[in-house]
Design a protein around this motif. Structure first.
Motif, PDB file in Angstrom:
ATOM      1  N   THR A   1       9.650 -17.855   5.961  1.00 38.86           N
ATOM      2  CA  THR A   1      10.697 -18.671   6.235  1.00 38.86           C
ATOM      3  C   THR A   1      12.003 -18.121   5.252  1.00 38.86           C
ATOM      4  O   THR A   1      13.208 -17.860   6.115  1.00 38.86           O
ATOM      5  CB  THR A   1      10.929 -20.173   6.030  1.00 38.86           C
ATOM      6  OG1 THR A   1      10.130 -20.108   4.752  1.00 38.86           O
ATOM      7  CG2 THR A   1      10.155 -20.871   7.201  1.00 38.86           C
ATOM      8  N   ARG A   2      11.900 -17.453   4.499  1.00 42.81           N
ATOM      9  CA  ARG A   2      12.799 -16.887   3.623  1.00 42.81           C
ATOM     10  C   ARG A   2      12.551 -15.387   3.461  1.00 42.81           C
ATOM     11  O   ARG A   2      12.043 -15.197   2.140  1.00 42.81           O
ATOM     12  CB  ARG A   2      13.227 -17.797   2.271  1.00 42.81           C
ATOM     13  CG  ARG A   2      14.233 -18.569   2.717  1.00 42.81           C
ATOM     14  CD  ARG A   2      15.004 -19.371   1.228  1.00 42.81           C
ATOM     15  NE  ARG A   2      13.809 -19.897   0.673  1.00 42.81           N
ATOM     16  CZ  ARG A   2      14.111 -20.085  -0.583  1.00 42.81           C
ATOM     17  NH1 ARG A   2      14.914 -19.764  -1.205  1.00 42.81           N
ATOM     18  NH2 ARG A   2      12.896 -20.669  -1.303  1.00 42.81           N
ATOM     19  N   PRO A   3      12.849 -14.601   4.036  1.00 42.27           N
ATOM     20  CA  PRO A   3      12.333 -13.029   3.919  1.00 42.27           C
ATOM     21  C   PRO A   3      12.933 -12.314   2.858  1.00 42.27           C
ATOM     22  O   PRO A   3      14.228 -12.520   2.456  1.00 42.27           O
ATOM     23  CB  PRO A   3      12.824 -12.351   5.239  1.00 42.27           C
ATOM     24  CG  PRO A   3      13.135 -13.451   6.205  1.00 42.27           C
ATOM     25  CD  PRO A   3      13.533 -14.715   5.539  1.00 42.27           C
ATOM     26  N   ASP A   4      12.130 -11.685   2.101  1.00 46.21           N
ATOM     27  CA  ASP A   4      12.477 -11.046   0.847  1.00 46.21           C
ATOM     28  C   ASP A   4      12.208  -9.700   1.114  1.00 46.21           C
ATOM     29  O   ASP A   4      10.825  -9.202   0.672  1.00 46.21           O
ATOM     30  CB  ASP A   4      12.050 -11.533  -0.362  1.00 46.21           C
ATOM     31  CG  ASP A   4      12.323 -10.816  -1.742  1.00 46.21           C
ATOM     32  OD1 ASP A   4      12.966  -9.664  -1.487  1.00 46.21           O
ATOM     33  OD2 ASP A   4      12.084 -11.462  -2.909  1.00 46.21           O
ATOM     34  N   ARG A   5      13.106  -8.734   1.417  1.00 42.86           N
ATOM     35  CA  ARG A   5      12.930  -7.375   1.913  1.00 42.86           C
ATOM     36  C   ARG A   5      12.415  -6.566   0.775  1.00 42.86           C
ATOM     37  O   ARG A   5      11.518  -5.838   0.842  1.00 42.86           O
ATOM     38  CB  ARG A   5      13.947  -6.782   2.528  1.00 42.86           C
ATOM     39  CG  ARG A   5      14.355  -7.325   3.771  1.00 42.86           C
ATOM     40  CD  ARG A   5      15.243  -6.547   4.795  1.00 42.86           C
ATOM     41  NE  ARG A   5      15.073  -6.992   6.163  1.00 42.86           N
ATOM     42  CZ  ARG A   5      14.196  -6.623   6.756  1.00 42.86           C
ATOM     43  NH1 ARG A   5      13.398  -5.834   6.796  1.00 42.86           N
ATOM     44  NH2 ARG A   5      14.118  -7.308   7.967  1.00 42.86           N
TER      45      ARG A   5
END
Ligand SMILES: Nc1ncnc2c1ncn2[C@@H]1O[C@H](COP(=O)(O)OP(=O)(O)OP(=O)(O)O)[C@@H](O)[C@H]1O
Length: 257
Positions: free
Chosen positions: A117-121
């Motif tokens: 839900t909260r992408p962390d590249r």
């Protein structure tokens, strides 16, 4: 042992004609089950029905429960949330499963990001490097396009993608058939290690008895759409009870003793 996958009376038909006929089996957590049978016996349709990926015109009935949830008839939205995260698949032909226009590392990172839900590249890039290392590929592989990799390397990338979200179930459909024997052994080892590390369940589809004997403890023998024999690999391959299993054994390099 908790059941990860429970298949009950699964039938797959095309226009009323059954291609897979009332098959039932269970795969427990951490268990490795082989599904063997000759070409056309219904192995791939079984795996596609489990994943909810049957081609247009084919219909599945019966029951497929994954972690207690019924998948047959479940909405596509629910199935696509499971695929690539809680259950994933490695196919025989990595070139068709990979996107030819996208670098390998990006394809691994995408599957890590798509289910968040909260992408962390930045975290996804670091995990991609770890996954590449775990499947025995140097981190520079991340920058390669699929056509720049060998068949074995491509299959390792696919395995990294399949394992990326720590699935509870990995389905492999002839993942090593197109590889030469040495590379095949390496990829089988990596699949075994990836499964063991995650305590994941494995359903391994092949027509190759030697491969089943290497990686699985339980085996299901499929013939003409039905499961004709099942049990521990050591028992089935040393004292098969069904004529079809005996003929498979006779045609393979393995000897019944
Ligand atoms: N889309 C389809 N429409 C109609 N029949 C199909 C379809 N896909 C597969 N079949 C038939 O269903 C049967 C089982 O096919 P399946 O691909 O599951 O076999 P398999 O055991 O995986 O074989 P292989 O080892 O060659 O992949 C075959 O007789 C095949 O011709």
């Amino acid at each position: 042992m908790n059941a990860v996958l429970e298949v009950e009376n699964l039938t797959v038909s095309a226009g009323g004609e059954p291609l897979v006929r009332e098959i039932s089996f269970t795969v427990g957590s951490g268990e490795r089950v082989g599904l063997i049978g000759e070409s056309g016996s219904g192995k791939s349709l079984t795996s596609l029905a489990i994943m909810g990926l049957l081609p247009e015109g084919l219909h599945a009935s019966g029951s497929v429960r994954f972690g207690g949830r019924e998948l047959l008839g479940a909405p596509e939205r629910e199935l696509s949330r499971l695929r690539g995260r809680e259950m994933s698949m490695v196919f025989q032909e990595p070139m068709t499963a990979l996107n030819p226009a996208m670098r390998a590392g990006r394809q691994i990172a995408e599957v890590l990001l798509v289910h968040r839900t909260r992408p962390d590249r930045r975290a996804a890039r670091a995990t991609t490097r770890e996954l590449l290392e775990a499947v025995g590929l140097p981190s520079r592989t991340a920058r390669a396009y699929p056509h720049q990799l060998s068949g074995g390397q491509r299959q390792r990338v696919l395995l990294a993608i399949a394992l990326a979200n720590d699935p509870a179930l990995l389905i492999c459909d002839e993942p090593t058939t197109a590889l030469d024997v040495t590379v095949q052994a390496q990829v089988l080892d990596l699949i075994g290690a990836g499964i063991a590390e995650r305590d994941a369940a494995l359903l391994f589809i092949t027509h190759d008895l030697a491969v089943v004997a290497t990686i699985c403890r339980q085996v299901l023998v499929m013939h003409d759409g039905a499961i004709v024999e099942s049990g521990p690999v050591t028992r089935v391959l040393t004292s098969p009870s069904h004529d079809y299993t005996r003929s498979l054994l006779a045609a393979s390099d393995l000897e019944a003793s």
